[in-house]
Design an enzyme around this catalytic site. Structure first.
Site, PDB file in Angstrom:
ATOM      1  N   GLY A   8      69.387  93.801  89.724  1.00 40.54           N
ATOM      2  CA  GLY A   8      68.622  94.116  88.510  1.00 40.54           C
ATOM      3  C   GLY A   8      69.075  95.418  87.859  1.00 40.54           C
ATOM      4  N   GLY A   9      70.308  95.806  88.130  1.00 42.65           N
ATOM      5  CA  GLY A   9      70.822  97.087  87.627  1.00 42.65           C
ATOM      6  C   GLY A   9      71.126  97.110  86.144  1.00 42.65           C
ATOM      7  N   THR A 124      55.409  97.518  92.867  1.00 40.51           N
ATOM      8  CA  THR A 124      54.606  98.062  91.763  1.00 40.51           C
ATOM      9  C   THR A 124      53.196  98.406  92.227  1.00 40.51           C
ATOM     10  OG1 THR A 124      53.530  97.414  89.695  1.00 40.51           O
ATOM     11  CG2 THR A 124      54.199  95.629  91.120  1.00 40.51           C
ATOM     12  N   ASP A 125      52.580  99.362  91.532  1.00 40.47           N
ATOM     13  CA  ASP A 125      51.172  99.697  91.841  1.00 40.47           C
ATOM     14  C   ASP A 125      50.243  98.530  91.498  1.00 40.47           C
ATOM     15  OD1 ASP A 125      51.216  99.834  89.046  1.00 40.47           O
ATOM     16  OD2 ASP A 125      50.344 101.847  88.917  1.00 40.47           O
ATOM     17  N   GLU A 126      50.739  97.564  90.696  1.00 41.55           N
ATOM     18  CA  GLU A 126      49.872  96.449  90.289  1.00 41.55           C
ATOM     19  C   GLU A 126      49.487  95.542  91.452  1.00 41.55           C
ATOM     20  OE1 GLU A 126      50.756  94.289  86.756  1.00 41.55           O
ATOM     21  OE2 GLU A 126      51.406  96.072  85.675  1.00 41.55           O
ATOM     22  N   TYR A 148      52.330  87.790  87.705  1.00 42.07           N
ATOM     23  CA  TYR A 148      53.391  88.788  87.974  1.00 42.07           C
ATOM     24  C   TYR A 148      53.065  89.593  89.237  1.00 42.07           C
ATOM     25  CZ  TYR A 148      55.581  93.396  87.869  1.00 42.07           C
ATOM     26  OH  TYR A 148      56.227  94.559  88.231  1.00 42.07           O
ATOM     27  N   ARG A 212      46.559 103.577  82.365  1.00 41.59           N
ATOM     28  CA  ARG A 212      47.763 103.479  83.200  1.00 41.59           C
ATOM     29  C   ARG A 212      48.208 104.893  83.552  1.00 41.59           C
ATOM     30  NH1 ARG A 212      45.924  99.167  83.168  1.00 41.59           N
ATOM     31  NH2 ARG A 212      46.891  97.133  82.721  1.00 41.59           N
TER      32      ARG A 212
HETATM   33  P1  NAD Z   1      63.400  94.838  83.581  1.00 41.59           P
HETATM   34  O1  NAD Z   1      62.645  93.618  83.182  1.00 41.59           O
HETATM   35  O2  NAD Z   1      63.767  95.836  82.535  1.00 41.59           O
HETATM   36  O3  NAD Z   1      64.760  94.427  84.314  1.00 41.59           O
HETATM   37  C1  NAD Z   1      64.815  93.425  85.300  1.00 41.59           C
HETATM   38  C2  NAD Z   1      66.289  93.163  85.574  1.00 41.59           C
HETATM   39  O4  NAD Z   1      66.371  92.163  86.604  1.00 41.59           O
HETATM   40  C3  NAD Z   1      67.057  92.625  84.367  1.00 41.59           C
HETATM   41  O5  NAD Z   1      68.312  93.262  84.265  1.00 41.59           O
HETATM   42  C4  NAD Z   1      67.241  91.152  84.682  1.00 41.59           C
HETATM   43  O6  NAD Z   1      68.405  90.578  84.099  1.00 41.59           O
HETATM   44  C5  NAD Z   1      67.308  91.189  86.199  1.00 41.59           C
HETATM   45  N1  NAD Z   1      66.930  89.904  86.820  1.00 41.59           N
HETATM   46  C6  NAD Z   1      65.825  89.174  86.557  1.00 41.59           C
HETATM   47  N2  NAD Z   1      65.824  88.058  87.309  1.00 41.59           N
HETATM   48  C7  NAD Z   1      66.944  88.105  88.071  1.00 41.59           C
HETATM   49  C8  NAD Z   1      67.494  87.255  89.060  1.00 41.59           C
HETATM   50  N3  NAD Z   1      66.894  86.114  89.416  1.00 41.59           N
HETATM   51  N4  NAD Z   1      68.647  87.617  89.654  1.00 41.59           N
HETATM   52  C9  NAD Z   1      69.280  88.768  89.303  1.00 41.59           C
HETATM   53  N5  NAD Z   1      68.821  89.594  88.364  1.00 41.59           N
HETATM   54  C10 NAD Z   1      67.655  89.274  87.753  1.00 41.59           C
HETATM   55  O7  NAD Z   1      62.551  95.496  84.742  1.00 41.59           O
HETATM   56  P2  NAD Z   1      62.193  97.018  85.043  1.00 41.59           P
HETATM   57  O8  NAD Z   1      61.048  97.414  84.216  1.00 41.59           O
HETATM   58  O9  NAD Z   1      63.433  97.802  85.057  1.00 41.59           O
HETATM   59  O10 NAD Z   1      61.657  96.862  86.553  1.00 41.59           O
HETATM   60  C11 NAD Z   1      62.554  96.910  87.648  1.00 41.59           C
HETATM   61  C12 NAD Z   1      61.757  96.735  88.929  1.00 41.59           C
HETATM   62  O11 NAD Z   1      60.756  97.752  89.010  1.00 41.59           O
HETATM   63  C13 NAD Z   1      61.010  95.413  89.027  1.00 41.59           C
HETATM   64  O12 NAD Z   1      61.077  94.959  90.354  1.00 41.59           O
HETATM   65  C14 NAD Z   1      59.568  95.759  88.657  1.00 41.59           C
HETATM   66  O13 NAD Z   1      58.671  94.878  89.270  1.00 41.59           O
HETATM   67  C15 NAD Z   1      59.472  97.166  89.200  1.00 41.59           C
HETATM   68  N6  NAD Z   1      58.502  98.045  88.528  1.00 41.59           N
HETATM   69  C16 NAD Z   1      58.594  98.267  87.171  1.00 41.59           C
HETATM   70  C17 NAD Z   1      57.711  99.174  86.569  1.00 41.59           C
HETATM   71  C18 NAD Z   1      57.762  99.460  85.089  1.00 41.59           C
HETATM   72  O14 NAD Z   1      56.869 100.162  84.582  1.00 41.59           O
HETATM   73  N7  NAD Z   1      58.763  98.996  84.340  1.00 41.59           N
HETATM   74  C19 NAD Z   1      56.735  99.829  87.344  1.00 41.59           C
HETATM   75  C20 NAD Z   1      56.680  99.558  88.718  1.00 41.59           C
HETATM   76  C21 NAD Z   1      57.571  98.673  89.299  1.00 41.59           C
HETATM   77  O1  DAU Z   2      51.995  99.413  86.711  1.00 39.19           O
HETATM   78  C1  DAU Z   2      53.340  99.054  86.857  1.00 39.19           C
HETATM   79  C2  DAU Z   2      53.649  97.895  85.938  1.00 39.19           C
HETATM   80  O2  DAU Z   2      53.632  98.425  84.622  1.00 39.19           O
HETATM   81  C3  DAU Z   2      54.972  97.208  86.223  1.00 39.19           C
HETATM   82  O3  DAU Z   2      54.921  96.636  87.502  1.00 39.19           O
HETATM   83  C4  DAU Z   2      55.264  96.129  85.166  1.00 39.19           C
HETATM   84  O4  DAU Z   2      56.541  95.565  85.377  1.00 39.19           O
HETATM   85  C5  DAU Z   2      55.222  96.776  83.809  1.00 39.19           C
HETATM   86  O5  DAU Z   2      55.391  95.785  82.819  1.00 39.19           O
HETATM   87  C6  DAU Z   2      53.893  97.498  83.596  1.00 39.19           C
HETATM   88  O6  DAU Z   2      52.796  96.555  83.495  1.00 39.19           O
HETATM   89  P1  DAU Z   2      51.626  96.773  82.418  1.00 39.19           P
HETATM   90  O7  DAU Z   2      50.974  95.472  82.182  1.00 39.19           O
HETATM   91  O8  DAU Z   2      50.770  97.922  82.773  1.00 39.19           O
HETATM   92  O9  DAU Z   2      52.546  97.223  81.166  1.00 39.19           O
HETATM   93  P2  DAU Z   2      52.549  96.808  79.639  1.00 39.19           P
HETATM   94  O10 DAU Z   2      53.501  97.737  78.957  1.00 39.19           O
HETATM   95  O11 DAU Z   2      52.720  95.351  79.428  1.00 39.19           O
HETATM   96  O12 DAU Z   2      51.076  97.198  79.182  1.00 39.19           O
HETATM   97  C7  DAU Z   2      50.574  98.523  79.348  1.00 39.19           C
HETATM   98  C8  DAU Z   2      49.146  98.527  78.828  1.00 39.19           C
HETATM   99  O13 DAU Z   2      49.178  98.342  77.398  1.00 39.19           O
HETATM  100  C9  DAU Z   2      48.292  97.417  79.375  1.00 39.19           C
HETATM  101  O14 DAU Z   2      46.965  97.898  79.548  1.00 39.19           O
HETATM  102  C10 DAU Z   2      48.314  96.352  78.284  1.00 39.19           C
HETATM  103  C11 DAU Z   2      48.437  97.169  77.015  1.00 39.19           C
HETATM  104  N1  DAU Z   2      49.203  96.525  75.920  1.00 39.19           N
HETATM  105  C12 DAU Z   2      50.448  96.051  76.174  1.00 39.19           C
HETATM  106  C13 DAU Z   2      51.189  95.447  75.206  1.00 39.19           C
HETATM  107  C14 DAU Z   2      52.568  94.908  75.501  1.00 39.19           C
HETATM  108  C15 DAU Z   2      48.659  96.435  74.639  1.00 39.19           C
HETATM  109  O15 DAU Z   2      47.511  96.895  74.396  1.00 39.19           O
HETATM  110  N2  DAU Z   2      49.383  95.815  73.668  1.00 39.19           N
HETATM  111  C16 DAU Z   2      50.633  95.298  73.896  1.00 39.19           C
HETATM  112  O16 DAU Z   2      51.238  94.740  72.970  1.00 39.19           O
END
Ligand code: NAD
Ligand code: DAU
Length: 335
Positions: A8-9, A124-126, A148, A212
């Site tokens: 996922g890099g 994730t904290d979720e 998710y 959040r």
């Molecule tokens: P992202 O959606 O930006 O990127 C995910 C990456 O994984 C993409 O490059 C995609 O092409 C790749 N991918 C998806 N399915 C795949 C598969 N089957 N095989 C190989 N590659 C695949 O995600 P992100 O926000 O960078 O999150 C990365 C990790 O961190 C995830 O595991 C997510 O659950 C975790 N996480 C994210 C957040 C956040 O706020 N973004 C918070 C806590 C944890």
């Molecule tokens: O807590 C870690 C998680 O944070 C990660 O594991 C997930 O991959 C990442 O997507 C994120 O999940 P959230 O659901 O918290 O993130 P999102 O950006 O989708 O939404 C953040 C908050 O904003 C949530 O309370 C929903 C709200 N929201 C989101 C969107 C996209 C809106 O009000 N309007 C929107 O259009």
């Protein structure tokens, strides 16, 4: 540990982590395996593409042959690959189970077969679910609310089981909400920044009072690096930014930084099963010596500037009908 596989890099956090590791460890070789789904983007890796210690493979973590080919040549795995957007999981959970559960299983099997030194699962904290007061500790039960977070929790449980059953040297991080450069513009902060830049409505779910805990992505990358090198095998580490904010606060902050009117805020139907608040207790990772360095006000200003300075990056993503617009039409037309 010299050769590290980063799955996922090409995504948001994974690409920031690659950059961090190449800067920090001059002798490490980083191997990225990424399926390049809608969220994967080679533009995120453009500045490291020619680096002599970087190599990229396109492939799916759920494909055992592809995974075996890569894993047999590495010392450690950091698994960022996942389907990550809660709203997409509500519309269809199949890909989430396929990647976040079965993909994790496939990586674990290869890690076991090829006797990997370290397997770090990015979670994730979720997975803990919502908490109205206080903060979750690593030992608290998992009560995920969305497809998710349920898929991620299932992945965590598989990882733990490989530690208990096969002595696989695993670690798990559970981070709060990341923000910063290269985040796909479907998540709250990049969606609202880019919509505001285009003078489009900001679709705020429900009453906007959901909370959040925001962490600047570079702080999370440093925490993952800490856990990879100093974490105790078999353990889980929470990672939080210590920046709890309501969604309405974030929304108004973005508009203020961009000098845009609050009339762009558009209340829409709430997300089904919308978790009210996330909060994690980070004393365990802080005991390792890590703490977040980027204050929220500084981080959000840097992030807004990054999106202002990179319109070609996000406009190209938003213009892709199949990936972005179709999903958003489906999501909001019923609001
Ligand atoms: P992202 O959606 O930006 O990127 C995910 C990456 O994984 C993409 O490059 C995609 O092409 C790749 N991918 C998806 N399915 C795949 C598969 N089957 N095989 C190989 N590659 C695949 O995600 P992100 O926000 O960078 O999150 C990365 C990790 O961190 C995830 O595991 C997510 O659950 C975790 N996480 C994210 C957040 C956040 O706020 N973004 C918070 C806590 C944890
Ligand atoms: O807590 C870690 C998680 O944070 C990660 O594991 C997930 O991959 C990442 O997507 C994120 O999940 P959230 O659901 O918290 O993130 P999102 O950006 O989708 O939404 C953040 C908050 O904003 C949530 O309370 C929903 C709200 N929201 C989101 C969107 C996209 C809106 O009000 N309007 C929107 O259009």
């Amino acid at each position: 540990m010299q050769k590290i596989l980063i799955t996922g890099g090409a995504g948001f956090i994974g690409s920031n982590f690659v950059r961090h590791m190449l800067n920090e460890y001059k002798s490490y070789r980083l191997i990225v395996l990424d399926a390049l789904t809608y969220a994967g983007n080679l533009e995120n890796l453009a500045d490291v593409w020619q680096h002599p210690n970087f190599i990229f493979y396109k492939g799916n973590i759920g494909d055992p042959d592809c995974v075996a080919n890569v894993v047999q040549n590495v010392d450690a795995i950091v698994n960022f690959a996942a389907e990550t957007h809660v709203d997409r999981s509500i519309h269809g959970a199949g890909n989430f189970v396929q990647t976040d559960v079965y993909g994790t299983f496939t990586l674990l099997e290869a890690a076991k077969k090829y006797k990997i030194e370290r397997y770090l699962q990015i979670s994730t904290d979720e997975v803990y679910g919502s908490i109205l007061e206080g903060a979750f500790q690593e030992t608290d039960p998992l009560r995920p609310s969305s497809p998710y977070s349920a898929s991620k929790a299932s992945g965590d449980m598989l990882v733990h089981s490989y530690y208990v059953t096969y002595d696989l040297p695993v670690l798990i991080t559970r981070s709060s909400n990341n923000y910063g450069p290269y985040q796909y513009p479907e998540k709250l902060i990049p969606l609202f920044i880019t919509n505001a830049l285009e003078n489009k409505p900001l679709p705020l779910y429900g009453d906007g009072q959901n909370v959040r805990d925001w962490i600047y992505v570079e702080d999370n990358c440093k925490a993952v690096d800490y856990v990879l090198h100093h974490g105790t095998i078999g353990e889980v580490y929470n990672i939080g930014g210590g920046n709890e904010r309501t969604n309405i606060y974030i929304t108004k902050k973005i508009l203020q930084l961009l000098d845009k009117p609050e009339s762009l805020i558009t209340p829409v139907k709430d997300r089904p099963g919308h978790d009210r608040r996330y909060a994690v207790d980070c004393s365990k990772i802080q005991a390792l010596g890590w703490k977040p360095q980027v204050d929220f006000e500084e981080g959000i200003a840097k992030t807004v500037h990054w999106y202002q300075d990179h319109p070609q990056w996000w406009m190209a993503l938003k213009a892709k009908k199949a990936d972005f617009q179709a999903f958003y039409r489906k999501n909001y037309e019923s609001s």
